[in-house]
Design a protein around this motif. Structure first.
Motif, PDB file in Angstrom:
ATOM      1  N   LEU A 141       0.861  -1.180   0.000  1.00 35.37           N
ATOM      2  CA  LEU A 141       0.000   0.000   0.000  1.00 35.37           C
ATOM      3  C   LEU A 141       0.899   1.232   0.000  1.00 35.37           C
ATOM      4  N   TRP A 171      -1.490  -1.048  -4.266  1.00 37.08           N
ATOM      5  CA  TRP A 171      -2.603  -0.102  -4.231  1.00 37.08           C
ATOM      6  C   TRP A 171      -2.050   1.252  -3.810  1.00 37.08           C
ATOM      7  N   ALA A 230      -8.459  -1.330  -2.402  1.00 37.83           N
ATOM      8  CA  ALA A 230      -7.532  -1.804  -1.374  1.00 37.83           C
ATOM      9  C   ALA A 230      -8.051  -3.051  -0.676  1.00 37.83           C
TER      10      ALA A 230
END
Length: 295
Positions: free
Chosen positions: A6, A32, A54
Motif C-alpha cells: 500500500l 494499491w 484496497a
C-alpha cells in the motif's frame, strides 16, 4: 507469504517494493495507491499488478506492507488486520495515541503478527549493536544516561524526494526521525515515564528531555533544518559498563527492509513477537504526542 503493498511514493518505490519483489519467501501480489496512475506505474516496474480496491487486494494476501503517511497508514492497518493480514508498517505508526491504540487493538483482536520498520533494528551493524547493548547490562548495572541526535538537511536545501512530503512538512522532524532516536533509547533505558521538556529550535528542530522508568534519563535532538555541513546521526548510552556509541548503518534501506520481512514471517509462524511490533510503536507515538503537547 503473499504481500500487498500500500503506497506508491519514494519509500514504496525505493525500499518496500524492491525488497518485497526480491525476497525469496515473499510474493508481491499487488500494489494499491491513492493515485491509480502511480499504482499502475509502480506495479509495472515491480512485475506485479495494480489494484483499484484496497480491500480486494487485502483479501488476496496474507500480509501487508504499508508505505503511506502515518495518519493514512493507521486506519488502513486496522482494515488489514480485520482482513486477517499480518502487518509490516512504517514509523510512526500514527501521530495520535488514539489512532495508535486502535491499530494495537485490531492486531490483538485479529491475532495477527506485526512489525514496524524502525530501520536501525533491521540494519546488520546497528541491529547487532542494539542487541549487544540490551544484553550487556541489566538491573542496577543498567544504562543510566542516553543521548540521540538526528540532524538532516531535508528542509534546508537538500536534493531529496522527501522534501516535498506534505506530512513531513506538517509534522516536522520530531515525528519523522524522532521515532528513530526513541527506538535506540527506549529499548536500552526503559519505557519513557515522563517527558520533562520539549523545546523548539531553528526551523523544525526539537529538543526533548526524557525520564525513563527505573530512573535513567536521556536527551533527543532532531531536525530537518540544518545545513548539509551540520548533518549527522549520533547516539550513545552511559552507565557502569562505560560508554556505548551507535555505529554507522551498514545496509541500504531495502536490504534492512528484507530483514523486517524475515522478522514478520517468523512472528507469523508462531515465533516470539519482534521488539518493534505495534505495541512498541504505540509507546513511541505516545512519547511524541506528550512532547508535542509541551512545545
Amino acid at each position: 507469504m503473499r504481500y500487498a503493498l500500500l503506497g506508491t511514493g519514494p519509500w514504496a518505490e525505493r525500499t518496500h517494493g524492491p525488497a518485497l519483489a526480491a525476497h525469496p519467501d515473499a510474493e508481491l501480489v499487488g500494489v494499491w495507491g491513492r493515485r491509480p496512475e502511480a499504482a499502475e506505474a509502480l506495479a509495472g516496474r515491480l512485475g506485479t499488478r495494480a489494484y483499484a480496491d484496497a480491500d480486494a487486494l487485502l483479501a488476496a494476501c496474507d500480509a501487508v506492507a504499508v508505505a503511506l503517511p502515518p495518519d493514512v497508514q493507521a486506519p488502513l492497518a486496522v482494515r488489514a488486520a480485520e482482513a486477517g493480514c499480518h502487518l509490516l508498517l512504517d514509523k510512526p505508526v500514527a501521530t495520535t495515541p488514539e489512532a495508535a491504540r486502535e491499530v494495537t487493538a485490531a492486531v490483538s483482536r485479529a491475532g495477527v503478527a506485526s512489525v514496524v520498520f524502525f530501520t536501525l533494528h533491521f540494519d546488520a551493524e546497528t541491529g547487532r549493536w542494539l542487541r549487544a547493548q540490551r544484553e550487556r547490562v541489566d538491573g542496577a548495572d543498567g544504562w543510566l544516561l542516553g543521548r540521540a541526535d538526528w540532524l538532516s538537511p531535508v528542509f534546508a536545501g537538500s536534493d531529496t524526494p522527501y522534501t516535498a512530503s506534505p506530512w513531513r512538512r506538517a509534522k516536522g522532524a520530531m515525528w519523522d526521525i524522532g521515532p528513530h532516536a526513541l527506538s535506540v533509547l527506549m529499548p536500552l533505558l526503559g519505557t519513557v515515564s515522563e517527558v520533562t521538556a520539549a523545546l523548539e529550535g531553528p526551523g523544525d528542530t526539537a529538543h526533548l528531555v526524557l525520564r525513563h522508568a527505573g530512573g535513567a534519563s536521556s536527551t533527543v535532538t532532531v531536525s530537518h533544518s540544518v545545513p548539509e555541513a551540520a548533518t549527522g546521526v549520533f547516539a550513545e548510552v552511559r552507565g557502569a559498563a562505560g560508554v556505548a556509541t551507535l555505529p554507522e548503518r551498514s545496509d541500504a534501506p531495502d536490504t534492512a527492509f528484507g530483514r523486517a520481512v524475515d522478522a514478520l514471517e517468523r512472528a507469523a509462524a508462531g515465533g516470539e513477537p519482534h521488539l518493534c511490533d505495534v505495541r512498541f510503536a504505540e509507546a513511541v507515538t505516545d512519547v511524541l504526542a506528550r512532547a508535542e503537547a509541551l512545545r
